[in-house]
Design a protein around this motif. Structure first.
Motif, mmCIF file in Angstrom:
data_model
loop_
_atom_site.group_PDB
_atom_site.id
_atom_site.type_symbol
_atom_site.label_atom_id
_atom_site.label_comp_id
_atom_site.label_asym_id
_atom_site.label_seq_id
_atom_site.Cartn_x
_atom_site.Cartn_y
_atom_site.Cartn_z
ATOM 1 N N THR A 26 1.050 31.495 62.862
ATOM 2 C CA THR A 26 -0.379 31.788 62.775
ATOM 3 C C THR A 26 -0.569 32.701 61.581
ATOM 4 O OG1 THR A 26 -0.632 31.644 65.177
ATOM 5 C CG2 THR A 26 -2.346 32.828 63.982
ATOM 6 N N GLN A 27 -1.607 32.437 60.803
ATOM 7 C CA GLN A 27 -1.837 33.212 59.591
ATOM 8 C C GLN A 27 -2.043 34.683 59.920
ATOM 9 O OE1 GLN A 27 -4.958 31.669 57.168
ATOM 10 N NE2 GLN A 27 -4.535 33.063 55.487
ATOM 11 N N LEU A 28 -1.416 35.518 59.138
ATOM 12 C CA LEU A 28 -1.522 36.962 59.275
ATOM 13 C C LEU A 28 -2.703 37.420 58.440
ATOM 14 C CD1 LEU A 28 0.007 39.458 60.431
ATOM 15 C CD2 LEU A 28 1.216 39.556 58.265
ATOM 16 N N GLY A 29 -3.683 38.032 59.075
ATOM 17 C CA GLY A 29 -4.872 38.470 58.369
ATOM 18 C C GLY A 29 -4.765 39.904 57.887
ATOM 19 N N VAL A 30 -5.720 40.297 57.072
ATOM 20 C CA VAL A 30 -5.759 41.656 56.539
ATOM 21 C C VAL A 30 -5.882 42.667 57.673
ATOM 22 C CG1 VAL A 30 -7.076 43.252 55.082
ATOM 23 C CG2 VAL A 30 -6.705 40.900 54.332
ATOM 24 N N ASP A 31 -6.729 42.372 58.661
ATOM 25 C CA ASP A 31 -6.868 43.275 59.806
ATOM 26 C C ASP A 31 -5.544 43.428 60.548
ATOM 27 O OD1 ASP A 31 -9.545 43.658 59.246
ATOM 28 O OD2 ASP A 31 -10.246 42.200 60.718
ATOM 29 N N ASP A 32 -4.775 42.341 60.607
ATOM 30 C CA ASP A 32 -3.461 42.387 61.264
ATOM 31 C C ASP A 32 -2.528 43.342 60.508
ATOM 32 O OD1 ASP A 32 -4.263 40.439 63.144
ATOM 33 O OD2 ASP A 32 -3.599 38.814 61.838
ATOM 34 N N LEU A 33 -2.541 43.262 59.177
ATOM 35 C CA LEU A 33 -1.697 44.146 58.372
ATOM 36 C C LEU A 33 -2.063 45.605 58.591
ATOM 37 C CD1 LEU A 33 -1.474 42.272 54.955
ATOM 38 C CD2 LEU A 33 0.367 42.661 56.584
ATOM 39 N N PHE A 34 -3.359 45.890 58.635
ATOM 40 C CA PHE A 34 -3.796 47.263 58.873
ATOM 41 C C PHE A 34 -3.366 47.745 60.254
ATOM 42 C CE2 PHE A 34 -6.519 46.648 55.192
ATOM 43 C CZ PHE A 34 -6.474 47.890 54.587
ATOM 44 N N ALA A 35 -3.462 46.870 61.262
ATOM 45 C CA ALA A 35 -3.068 47.257 62.623
ATOM 46 C C ALA A 35 -1.569 47.529 62.702
ATOM 47 C CB ALA A 35 -3.461 46.155 63.607
ATOM 48 N N ILE A 36 -0.768 46.674 62.084
ATOM 49 C CA ILE A 36 0.688 46.861 62.093
ATOM 50 C C ILE A 36 1.057 48.135 61.351
ATOM 51 C CG2 ILE A 36 2.884 45.909 61.276
ATOM 52 C CD1 ILE A 36 1.597 43.092 61.744
ATOM 53 N N ALA A 37 0.469 48.333 60.170
ATOM 54 C CA ALA A 37 0.770 49.531 59.383
ATOM 55 C C ALA A 37 0.389 50.796 60.148
ATOM 56 C CB ALA A 37 0.042 49.471 58.036
ATOM 57 N N ALA A 38 -0.772 50.796 60.769
ATOM 58 C CA ALA A 38 -1.213 51.972 61.529
ATOM 59 C C ALA A 38 -0.261 52.262 62.682
ATOM 60 C CB ALA A 38 -2.632 51.764 62.047
ATOM 61 N N ALA A 39 0.195 51.220 63.359
ATOM 62 C CA ALA A 39 1.120 51.409 64.483
ATOM 63 C C ALA A 39 2.454 51.979 64.021
ATOM 64 C CB ALA A 39 1.328 50.085 65.215
ATOM 65 N N LEU A 40 2.810 51.696 62.778
ATOM 66 C CA LEU A 40 4.065 52.199 62.212
ATOM 67 C C LEU A 40 3.866 53.496 61.433
ATOM 68 C CD1 LEU A 40 5.527 48.804 60.949
ATOM 69 C CD2 LEU A 40 6.214 50.091 62.988
ATOM 70 N N ASP A 41 2.655 54.052 61.484
ATOM 71 C CA ASP A 41 2.321 55.298 60.783
ATOM 72 C C ASP A 41 2.587 55.207 59.289
ATOM 73 O OD1 ASP A 41 1.453 56.637 63.115
ATOM 74 O OD2 ASP A 41 3.531 57.127 63.623
ATOM 75 N N MET A 42 2.141 54.102 58.684
ATOM 76 C CA MET A 42 2.273 53.939 57.242
ATOM 77 C C MET A 42 1.055 53.204 56.708
ATOM 78 S SD MET A 42 5.289 50.961 57.036
ATOM 79 C CE MET A 42 6.553 52.169 57.069
ATOM 80 N N SER A 43 0.920 53.195 55.404
ATOM 81 C CA SER A 43 -0.183 52.469 54.777
ATOM 82 C C SER A 43 0.224 51.005 54.593
ATOM 83 C CB SER A 43 -0.522 53.086 53.420
ATOM 84 O OG SER A 43 0.530 52.852 52.502
ATOM 85 N N VAL A 44 -0.754 50.151 54.336
ATOM 86 C CA VAL A 44 -0.445 48.738 54.095
ATOM 87 C C VAL A 44 0.445 48.588 52.863
ATOM 88 C CG1 VAL A 44 -1.433 46.486 53.508
ATOM 89 C CG2 VAL A 44 -2.456 47.850 55.339
ATOM 90 N N PRO A 45 0.162 49.274 51.738
ATOM 91 C CA PRO A 45 1.083 49.155 50.594
ATOM 92 C C PRO A 45 2.515 49.584 50.931
ATOM 93 C CG PRO A 45 -1.000 50.061 49.855
ATOM 94 C CD PRO A 45 -1.055 50.019 51.362
ATOM 95 N N GLU A 46 2.663 50.640 51.718
ATOM 96 C CA GLU A 46 4.003 51.069 52.126
ATOM 97 C C GLU A 46 4.680 49.996 52.970
ATOM 98 O OE1 GLU A 46 3.708 55.899 52.539
ATOM 99 O OE2 GLU A 46 2.752 54.688 54.085
ATOM 100 N N LEU A 47 3.920 49.384 53.876
ATOM 101 C CA LEU A 47 4.465 48.324 54.728
ATOM 102 C C LEU A 47 4.909 47.135 53.886
ATOM 103 C CD1 LEU A 47 4.960 47.095 57.568
ATOM 104 C CD2 LEU A 47 2.591 46.298 57.498
ATOM 105 N N LEU A 48 4.078 46.737 52.929
ATOM 106 C CA LEU A 48 4.425 45.591 52.081
ATOM 107 C C LEU A 48 5.601 45.909 51.171
ATOM 108 C CD1 LEU A 48 0.855 44.301 51.179
ATOM 109 C CD2 LEU A 48 2.435 43.404 52.903
#
Length: 87
Positions: A26-48
């Motif tokens: 299933t396609q990963l959306g921008v909101d999904d990236l923000f939710a994952i990053a927040a749960a990991l206590d990091m920013s989206v750029p840090e996650l990527l």
């Protein structure tokens, strides 16, 4: 190391919902990236950046050592595409 079930619970998703996005089914959306990053206590750029560095091929040195620090980072594979406007 945060397992998928714990990560899904922390975000408020089911493990199946998370698994489908991380596997690319299933396609990963921008909101999904923000939710994952927040749960990991990091920013989206840090996650990527972390995901990118974890998927780069490792080259062995002359002595056969990979030059990669010991320890383990378990990251899911992110498969997503970004459409860019050419106008």
């Amino acid at each position: 190391m945060l397992r998928r079930m714990k990560l899904a619970n922390k975000i408020g998703w089911t493990e199946m919902y998370l698994s489908r996005r991380l596997s690319g089914r299933t396609q990963l959306g921008v909101d999904d990236l923000f939710a994952i990053a927040a749960a990991l206590d990091m920013s989206v750029p840090e996650l990527l950046d972390l995901a990118e560095s974890a998927t780069k091929p490792r080259t062995a040195g002359a002595d056969g050592a990979s030059g990669v620090a010991t320890g383990r980072v378990e990251l899911p594979t992110f498969r997503f595409s970004v459409e860019r406007s050419t106008s």
